[in-house]
Design a protein around this motif. Structure first.
Motif, PDB file in Angstrom:
ATOM      1  N   PRO A   2       0.640  -0.912   0.575  1.00  4.35           N
ATOM      2  CA  PRO A   2      -0.238  -0.428   0.177  1.00  4.35           C
ATOM      3  C   PRO A   2       0.921   1.000  -0.455  1.00  4.35           C
ATOM      4  CG  PRO A   2      -0.239  -1.036   2.190  1.00  4.35           C
ATOM      5  CD  PRO A   2       1.064  -1.830   1.252  1.00  4.35           C
ATOM      6  N   GLU A   3       0.713   2.254  -0.572  1.00  2.07           N
ATOM      7  CA  GLU A   3       0.889   3.826  -0.669  1.00  2.07           C
ATOM      8  C   GLU A   3       1.256   3.741   1.237  1.00  2.07           C
ATOM      9  OE1 GLU A   3       0.662   8.013  -2.463  1.00  2.07           O
ATOM     10  OE2 GLU A   3      -0.744   6.400  -3.070  1.00  2.07           O
ATOM     11  N   VAL A   4       2.392   4.053   1.047  1.00  2.00           N
ATOM     12  CA  VAL A   4       2.813   4.279   2.877  1.00  2.00           C
ATOM     13  C   VAL A   4       3.976   5.117   2.716  1.00  2.00           C
ATOM     14  CG1 VAL A   4       3.187   3.993   5.401  1.00  2.00           C
ATOM     15  CG2 VAL A   4       0.767   2.574   3.652  1.00  2.00           C
ATOM     16  N   ALA A   5       4.275   6.671   3.354  1.00  2.00           N
ATOM     17  CA  ALA A   5       5.495   7.103   3.209  1.00  2.00           C
ATOM     18  C   ALA A   5       5.728   7.865   4.152  1.00  2.00           C
ATOM     19  CB  ALA A   5       5.270   8.484   2.032  1.00  2.00           C
ATOM     20  N   TYR A   6       7.676   7.555   4.471  1.00  2.00           N
ATOM     21  CA  TYR A   6       7.685   8.052   6.168  1.00  2.00           C
ATOM     22  C   TYR A   6       8.665   9.111   5.826  1.00  2.00           C
ATOM     23  CZ  TYR A   6       5.785   4.088   7.825  1.00  2.00           C
ATOM     24  OH  TYR A   6       4.878   3.124   8.188  1.00  2.00           O
ATOM     25  N   HIS A   7       9.183  10.461   6.089  1.00  2.00           N
ATOM     26  CA  HIS A   7       9.825  11.128   6.364  1.00  2.00           C
ATOM     27  C   HIS A   7       9.960  10.981   7.696  1.00  2.00           C
ATOM     28  CE1 HIS A   7      11.684  15.097   7.620  1.00  2.00           C
ATOM     29  NE2 HIS A   7      11.216  15.212   5.436  1.00  2.00           N
ATOM     30  N   VAL A   8      11.744  11.161   7.706  1.00  2.00           N
ATOM     31  CA  VAL A   8      12.558  10.886   8.972  1.00  2.00           C
ATOM     32  C   VAL A   8      13.927  11.828   8.834  1.00  2.00           C
ATOM     33  CG1 VAL A   8      13.853   9.506  10.746  1.00  2.00           C
ATOM     34  CG2 VAL A   8      11.897   8.505   9.159  1.00  2.00           C
ATOM     35  N   GLU A  20       4.353  10.181   9.261  1.00  2.00           N
ATOM     36  CA  GLU A  20       4.173   8.556   8.527  1.00  2.00           C
ATOM     37  C   GLU A  20       2.549   8.746   8.036  1.00  2.00           C
ATOM     38  OE1 GLU A  20       2.655   4.480   9.679  1.00  2.00           O
ATOM     39  OE2 GLU A  20       2.924   5.533  11.054  1.00  2.00           O
ATOM     40  N   TYR A  21       2.631   9.073   6.528  1.00  2.05           N
ATOM     41  CA  TYR A  21       1.875   9.239   5.597  1.00  2.05           C
ATOM     42  C   TYR A  21       0.903   8.248   5.646  1.00  2.05           C
ATOM     43  CZ  TYR A  21      -0.776  10.881   1.439  1.00  2.05           C
ATOM     44  OH  TYR A  21      -2.276  10.493   0.953  1.00  2.05           O
ATOM     45  N   ASP A  22      -0.349   7.808   5.529  1.00  5.42           N
ATOM     46  CA  ASP A  22      -1.132   6.555   4.721  1.00  5.42           C
ATOM     47  C   ASP A  22      -2.034   6.757   4.039  1.00  5.42           C
ATOM     48  OD1 ASP A  22      -3.091   4.661   4.356  1.00  5.42           O
ATOM     49  OD2 ASP A  22      -2.540   3.781   6.745  1.00  5.42           O
ATOM     50  N   ALA A  23      -1.831   6.786   2.538  1.00  2.28           N
ATOM     51  CA  ALA A  23      -2.742   7.718   1.951  1.00  2.28           C
ATOM     52  C   ALA A  23      -4.140   6.907   1.527  1.00  2.28           C
ATOM     53  CB  ALA A  23      -2.314   6.596  -0.218  1.00  2.28           C
ATOM     54  N   GLU A  24      -3.988   5.460   1.766  1.00  2.02           N
ATOM     55  CA  GLU A  24      -5.369   5.168   1.911  1.00  2.02           C
ATOM     56  C   GLU A  24      -6.685   5.488   3.217  1.00  2.02           C
ATOM     57  OE1 GLU A  24      -7.603   0.572   2.500  1.00  2.02           O
ATOM     58  OE2 GLU A  24      -5.749   0.775   2.833  1.00  2.02           O
ATOM     59  N   ILE A  25      -6.135   6.313   4.538  1.00  2.00           N
ATOM     60  CA  ILE A  25      -6.850   6.574   5.463  1.00  2.00           C
ATOM     61  C   ILE A  25      -6.692   8.054   5.121  1.00  2.00           C
ATOM     62  CG2 ILE A  25      -7.499   4.491   6.459  1.00  2.00           C
ATOM     63  CD1 ILE A  25      -4.831   5.506   9.054  1.00  2.00           C
ATOM     64  N   ALA A  57      13.484  15.339  -0.730  1.00  2.00           N
ATOM     65  CA  ALA A  57      13.436  15.104   0.217  1.00  2.00           C
ATOM     66  C   ALA A  57      12.246  15.373   1.725  1.00  2.00           C
ATOM     67  CB  ALA A  57      14.842  14.933   1.348  1.00  2.00           C
ATOM     68  N   ARG A  58      10.703  15.937   0.771  1.00  2.00           N
ATOM     69  CA  ARG A  58       9.853  15.559   1.353  1.00  2.00           C
ATOM     70  C   ARG A  58       8.640  15.250   1.085  1.00  2.00           C
ATOM     71  NH1 ARG A  58       9.088  21.420   0.950  1.00  2.00           N
ATOM     72  NH2 ARG A  58       7.525  21.754   3.102  1.00  2.00           N
ATOM     73  N   ILE A  59       7.339  14.462   1.766  1.00  2.00           N
ATOM     74  CA  ILE A  59       5.721  13.970   1.331  1.00  2.00           C
ATOM     75  C   ILE A  59       5.571  14.725   1.140  1.00  2.00           C
ATOM     76  CG2 ILE A  59       7.065  11.884   1.645  1.00  2.00           C
ATOM     77  CD1 ILE A  59       5.391  12.488   4.846  1.00  2.00           C
ATOM     78  N   PHE A  60       4.816  14.896  -0.049  1.00  2.00           N
ATOM     79  CA  PHE A  60       3.406  15.507  -0.386  1.00  2.00           C
ATOM     80  C   PHE A  60       1.917  15.115  -0.059  1.00  2.00           C
ATOM     81  CE2 PHE A  60      -0.191  16.364  -3.444  1.00  2.00           C
ATOM     82  CZ  PHE A  60      -0.407  18.228  -3.045  1.00  2.00           C
ATOM     83  N   VAL A  61       0.722  15.649   0.416  1.00  2.00           N
ATOM     84  CA  VAL A  61       0.392  15.130   0.503  1.00  2.00           C
ATOM     85  C   VAL A  61      -1.436  16.362   0.505  1.00  2.00           C
ATOM     86  CG1 VAL A  61       0.429  14.359   3.162  1.00  2.00           C
ATOM     87  CG2 VAL A  61       0.037  16.351   3.857  1.00  2.00           C
ATOM     88  N   VAL A  98      -4.155  17.989  14.435  1.00  2.00           N
ATOM     89  CA  VAL A  98      -3.757  19.649  14.419  1.00  2.00           C
ATOM     90  C   VAL A  98      -4.121  20.499  12.725  1.00  2.00           C
ATOM     91  CG1 VAL A  98      -1.651  20.826  14.038  1.00  2.00           C
ATOM     92  CG2 VAL A  98      -1.526  18.311  15.224  1.00  2.00           C
ATOM     93  N   GLU A  99      -4.795  19.356  12.088  1.00  2.00           N
ATOM     94  CA  GLU A  99      -5.057  20.771  11.170  1.00  2.00           C
ATOM     95  C   GLU A  99      -5.514  19.489  10.205  1.00  2.00           C
ATOM     96  OE1 GLU A  99      -3.571  23.218   7.187  1.00  2.00           O
ATOM     97  OE2 GLU A  99      -2.696  23.310   9.483  1.00  2.00           O
ATOM     98  N   THR A 100      -6.489  19.827   9.175  1.00  2.00           N
ATOM     99  CA  THR A 100      -7.220  18.442   8.203  1.00  2.00           C
ATOM    100  C   THR A 100      -6.113  19.467   7.000  1.00  2.00           C
ATOM    101  OG1 THR A 100      -8.956  17.718   9.338  1.00  2.00           O
ATOM    102  CG2 THR A 100      -8.603  17.829   6.266  1.00  2.00           C
ATOM    103  N   ILE A 101      -5.456  18.864   5.409  1.00  2.00           N
ATOM    104  CA  ILE A 101      -4.735  19.601   5.205  1.00  2.00           C
ATOM    105  C   ILE A 101      -6.241  20.691   3.501  1.00  2.00           C
ATOM    106  CG2 ILE A 101      -3.424  19.916   2.923  1.00  2.00           C
ATOM    107  CD1 ILE A 101      -2.046  19.414   5.588  1.00  2.00           C
ATOM    108  N   GLY A 102      -5.848  21.583   3.512  1.00  2.00           N
ATOM    109  CA  GLY A 102      -6.980  21.976   2.907  1.00  2.00           C
ATOM    110  C   GLY A 102      -6.479  21.403   1.609  1.00  2.00           C
ATOM    111  N   GLU A 103      -7.170  23.121   0.775  1.00  2.00           N
ATOM    112  CA  GLU A 103      -6.673  23.470  -0.604  1.00  2.00           C
ATOM    113  C   GLU A 103      -5.273  23.593  -1.461  1.00  2.00           C
ATOM    114  OE1 GLU A 103      -8.670  22.891  -4.465  1.00  2.00           O
ATOM    115  OE2 GLU A 103      -9.816  23.213  -3.155  1.00  2.00           O
ATOM    116  N   GLY A 104      -5.006  22.472  -2.894  1.00  2.00           N
ATOM    117  CA  GLY A 104      -3.669  22.384  -3.125  1.00  2.00           C
ATOM    118  C   GLY A 104      -2.856  21.475  -2.799  1.00  2.00           C
ATOM    119  N   GLY A 105      -2.734  20.395  -1.259  1.00  2.00           N
ATOM    120  CA  GLY A 105      -2.469  19.775  -0.290  1.00  2.00           C
ATOM    121  C   GLY A 105      -1.643  20.461   0.333  1.00  2.00           C
ATOM    122  N   ARG A 106      -0.026  19.520   0.492  1.00  2.00           N
ATOM    123  CA  ARG A 106       0.618  20.602   1.647  1.00  2.00           C
ATOM    124  C   ARG A 106       2.297  19.499   1.195  1.00  2.00           C
ATOM    125  NH1 ARG A 106       0.600  23.450   6.009  1.00  2.00           N
ATOM    126  NH2 ARG A 106      -1.484  24.216   5.878  1.00  2.00           N
TER     127      ARG A 106
END
Length: 264
Positions: free
Chosen positions: A78-84, A91-96, A205-209, A222-230
């Motif tokens: 599954p699509e999962v990404a970690y920035h350390v 830890e980004y889980d695309a499915e949820i 060296a970053r992850i896009f959500v 903390v926050e729900t990402i808005g328009e355009g992603g982050r």
């Protein structure tokens, strides 16, 4: 697939059968610093096999490392990404559509991944009993580094029993990581198509959500990402990354390498 897992397991086991001759670790780590000191960035593909008593799982992905201590690990399915980095794990889980933010102090698996590529021999010796074994016959002459976590004064269970890193001779970067999680679970990570010191693409060296992703820190939204992603990490989004005083958070990478599939 089971055959591939068995071959990897046997290969890893073979690397520890012959101890290296008596080692001058001062000389070894001086060489380590010199060779790792040439590495500014790493890009590579990975193939990972998690081995369980009754089954095995294969996953593929990529690694980007930017010196001194930033690493992005992406899995494809599954699509999962970690920035350390030196402060936290994202830890980004695309499915949820969720990002967990965890202080690095509570993510020993994640710090171990950084140290596999970073030029920090002092930190390696602080966290692990370090040993060396002979490379397999016909293999790259680079050493095989064996890491065993030092016992915890707080009797906290270690993130793994031992790890072995096959280092290539040219720059001491790992080409194969074997982790003995516990008596029943082993992890093999093959690192291939390694590219060193190529210019990194912007935000490599970053992850896009995307929009709608929830950012969770200390069990709080903390926050729900808005328009355009982050792009993450974003210092304007996470104001204070500190470890809770009395509560321990499970290491996020443990889920990536230690989730046994359900038996049908």
């Amino acid at each position: 697939m089971m055959l591939a897992a068995a071959i990897w397991a046997l290969t890893a086991a073979a690397t520890v059968t012959t101890a290296a001759p008596e080692v001058d670790f001062d000389t070894f780590f001086e060489t380590f610093r010199e060779k790792r000191g040439t590495v500014e960035s790493v890009q590579a593909a990975i193939e990972q096999i998690n081995i369980y008593p009754t089954d095995a799982e294969v996953s593929t992905g990529s690694i980007v490392f930017a010196a001194p201590d930033r690493l992005v690990l992406r899995y494809e399915d599954p699509e999962v990404a970690y920035h350390v980095d030196g402060e936290a794990v994202f830890e980004y889980d695309a499915e949820i559509r969720q990002v967990l933010v965890i202080p690095i102090a509570y993510a020993p698996d994640a710090e171990a991944f950084i140290l596999a590529f970073a030029n920090e021999p002092e930190r390696l010796q602080e966290l692990y009993e370090v040993g060396l074994v002979e490379p397999a016959p016909g293999d790259d002459p680079g050493p095989v580094l064996v890491l065993k976590p030092w016992p915890s004064e707080d009797e906290i269970e270690p993130p793994f029993l031992q790890a072995q890193l096959k280092l290539r001779d040219s720059d001491y970067l790992p080409t194969h990581i074997y982790i003995e999680r516990d008596a029943d679970t082993q992890v093999n990570i093959l690192i291939k198509e390694i590219v060193v010191n190529a210019e990194l693409a912007e935000n490599a060296a970053r992850i896009f959500v995307p929009r709608g992703t929830d950012i969770i820190q200390d069990d709080t939204l903390v926050e729900t990402i808005g328009e355009g992603g982050r792009w993450l990490p974003d210092p304007t989004l996470i104001a204070d990354i500190t470890a809770p005083a009395e509560e321990e958070t499970d290491s996020p990478l443990e889920d990536a390498v230690d989730t046994e599939p359900e038996t049908p």
